[in-house]
Design an enzyme around this catalytic site. Structure first.
Site, PDB file in Angstrom:
ATOM      1  N   ASP A 117     -14.678 116.944  15.878  1.00 55.68           N
ATOM      2  CA  ASP A 117     -15.097 116.438  14.571  1.00 55.68           C
ATOM      3  C   ASP A 117     -15.480 117.626  13.678  1.00 55.68           C
ATOM      4  O   ASP A 117     -16.111 118.582  14.118  1.00 55.68           O
ATOM      5  CB  ASP A 117     -16.293 115.481  14.730  1.00 55.68           C
ATOM      6  CG  ASP A 117     -16.533 114.656  13.480  1.00 55.68           C
ATOM      7  OD1 ASP A 117     -16.263 113.443  13.507  1.00 55.68           O
ATOM      8  OD2 ASP A 117     -17.001 115.234  12.467  1.00 55.68           O
ATOM      9  N   ILE A 118     -15.112 117.540  12.419  1.00 51.82           N
ATOM     10  CA  ILE A 118     -15.359 118.633  11.474  1.00 51.82           C
ATOM     11  C   ILE A 118     -16.851 118.763  11.133  1.00 51.82           C
ATOM     12  O   ILE A 118     -17.299 119.822  10.697  1.00 51.82           O
ATOM     13  CB  ILE A 118     -14.518 118.405  10.188  1.00 51.82           C
ATOM     14  CG1 ILE A 118     -14.245 119.701   9.465  1.00 51.82           C
ATOM     15  CG2 ILE A 118     -15.142 117.359   9.276  1.00 51.82           C
ATOM     16  CD1 ILE A 118     -13.183 119.572   8.370  1.00 51.82           C
ATOM     17  N   VAL A 141     -12.900 106.793   7.761  1.00 51.81           N
ATOM     18  CA  VAL A 141     -11.475 107.140   7.832  1.00 51.81           C
ATOM     19  C   VAL A 141     -10.708 105.930   8.381  1.00 51.81           C
ATOM     20  O   VAL A 141     -10.989 105.468   9.498  1.00 51.81           O
ATOM     21  CB  VAL A 141     -11.251 108.378   8.721  1.00 51.81           C
ATOM     22  CG1 VAL A 141      -9.766 108.706   8.801  1.00 51.81           C
ATOM     23  CG2 VAL A 141     -12.038 109.575   8.196  1.00 51.81           C
ATOM     24  N   HIS A 151     -10.467 105.636  15.343  1.00 49.20           N
ATOM     25  CA  HIS A 151     -10.931 106.821  16.061  1.00 49.20           C
ATOM     26  C   HIS A 151     -12.120 106.441  16.909  1.00 49.20           C
ATOM     27  O   HIS A 151     -12.992 105.689  16.464  1.00 49.20           O
ATOM     28  CB  HIS A 151     -11.286 107.975  15.117  1.00 49.20           C
ATOM     29  CG  HIS A 151     -12.120 107.583  13.938  1.00 49.20           C
ATOM     30  ND1 HIS A 151     -11.617 106.877  12.861  1.00 49.20           N
ATOM     31  CD2 HIS A 151     -13.438 107.779  13.669  1.00 49.20           C
ATOM     32  CE1 HIS A 151     -12.579 106.676  11.984  1.00 49.20           C
ATOM     33  NE2 HIS A 151     -13.702 107.205  12.450  1.00 49.20           N
ATOM     34  N   HIS A 198     -15.295 108.095  18.608  1.00 49.41           N
ATOM     35  CA  HIS A 198     -16.141 109.299  18.678  1.00 49.41           C
ATOM     36  C   HIS A 198     -16.612 109.458  20.120  1.00 49.41           C
ATOM     37  O   HIS A 198     -17.083 108.483  20.738  1.00 49.41           O
ATOM     38  CB  HIS A 198     -17.398 109.131  17.824  1.00 49.41           C
ATOM     39  CG  HIS A 198     -17.173 108.952  16.350  1.00 49.41           C
ATOM     40  ND1 HIS A 198     -17.400 109.958  15.438  1.00 49.41           N
ATOM     41  CD2 HIS A 198     -16.787 107.872  15.611  1.00 49.41           C
ATOM     42  CE1 HIS A 198     -17.165 109.521  14.211  1.00 49.41           C
ATOM     43  NE2 HIS A 198     -16.795 108.246  14.284  1.00 49.41           N
TER      44      HIS A 198
HETATM   45  P1  AMP Z   1     -16.253 107.285  10.678  1.00 53.46           P
HETATM   46  O1  AMP Z   1     -17.455 107.222   9.781  1.00 53.46           O
HETATM   47  O2  AMP Z   1     -16.474 106.611  12.000  1.00 53.46           O
HETATM   48  O3  AMP Z   1     -14.995 106.838   9.971  1.00 53.46           O
HETATM   49  O4  AMP Z   1     -16.090 108.818  11.058  1.00 53.46           O
HETATM   50  C1  AMP Z   1     -15.173 109.687  10.449  1.00 53.46           C
HETATM   51  C2  AMP Z   1     -15.375 111.035  11.082  1.00 53.46           C
HETATM   52  O5  AMP Z   1     -14.269 111.849  10.762  1.00 53.46           O
HETATM   53  C3  AMP Z   1     -16.626 111.772  10.617  1.00 53.46           C
HETATM   54  O6  AMP Z   1     -17.451 112.073  11.738  1.00 53.46           O
HETATM   55  C4  AMP Z   1     -16.061 113.033   9.939  1.00 53.46           C
HETATM   56  O7  AMP Z   1     -16.883 114.173  10.142  1.00 53.46           O
HETATM   57  C5  AMP Z   1     -14.719 113.165  10.628  1.00 53.46           C
HETATM   58  N1  AMP Z   1     -13.714 113.902   9.886  1.00 53.46           N
HETATM   59  C6  AMP Z   1     -13.327 113.701   8.602  1.00 53.46           C
HETATM   60  N2  AMP Z   1     -12.342 114.568   8.272  1.00 53.46           N
HETATM   61  C7  AMP Z   1     -12.083 115.307   9.379  1.00 53.46           C
HETATM   62  C8  AMP Z   1     -11.176 116.364   9.683  1.00 53.46           C
HETATM   63  N3  AMP Z   1     -10.318 116.849   8.765  1.00 53.46           N
HETATM   64  N4  AMP Z   1     -11.198 116.906  10.927  1.00 53.46           N
HETATM   65  C9  AMP Z   1     -12.065 116.439  11.853  1.00 53.46           C
HETATM   66  N5  AMP Z   1     -12.946 115.441  11.640  1.00 53.46           N
HETATM   67  C10 AMP Z   1     -12.958 114.885  10.410  1.00 53.46           C
END
Ligand code: AMP
Length: 131
Positions: A35-36, A106, A110, A112
């Site tokens: 995760d970023i 997103v 996904h 986590h």
């Molecule tokens: P959610 O709120 O469950 O949709 O989590 C989305 C996750 O995606 C968050 O923890 C962000 O930090 C992560 N995220 C967004 N863009 C990226 C990226 N380019 N690379 C890695 N993680 C990302």
């Protein structure tokens, strides 16, 4: 009604190699990357390679091989990261936000994976309401 899949979401771009990621695992069903904005010492995202908006969409629409392949990949990643107790780790949390109340940001499924320290309660505890 199910939200249509947005092919321009950030994880679709990662799957197409249009933007980089710190890859930790890949197979025909899934890709895993850091995760970023990590919320724990280990914070990895596991995504299916096929275009599903959310866990809701995936469990309703994916094929049995896609579902099995994806969740097998989640298990492989948890072990490869050394988090799973079956591999001598001290455990992990797997979490999938789905939809508005869960604050899914997103719109590509996904999971986590969090670990590397005691993670505390699953949700912030609410104050007890008076009887
Ligand atoms: P959610 O709120 O469950 O949709 O989590 C989305 C996750 O995606 C968050 O923890 C962000 O930090 C992560 N995220 C967004 N863009 C990226 C990226 N380019 N690379 C890695 N993680 C990302």
């Amino acid at each position: 009604m199910a939200q249509p899949y947005d092919h321009d979401n950030v994880f679709a771009k990662i799957l197409r190699d249009e933007i980089p990621c710190k890859r930790v695992y890949e197979d025909p069903f899934a890709l895993a990357f850091h995760d970023i904005n990590p919320q724990a010492p280990v914070h990895v995202l596991v995504i299916p390679k096929a275009p599903y908006v959310s866990l809701d969409d995936f469990l309703a629409e994916a094929t049995d091989p896609q579902i099995t392949g994806f969740f097998r990949a989640v298990g492989k990643v948890s072990r490869a990261l050394g988090l799973a107790e079956s591999e001598g780790g001290s455990g992990f949390r797997a979490l999938a936000n789905a939809g508005g109340d869960a604050h899914q940001d997103v719109p590509h499924l996904h999971v986590h994976l969090f670990g590397g320290k005691p993670l505390g309660p699953m949700l912030a505890k609410q104050p007890e309401s008076p009887e």
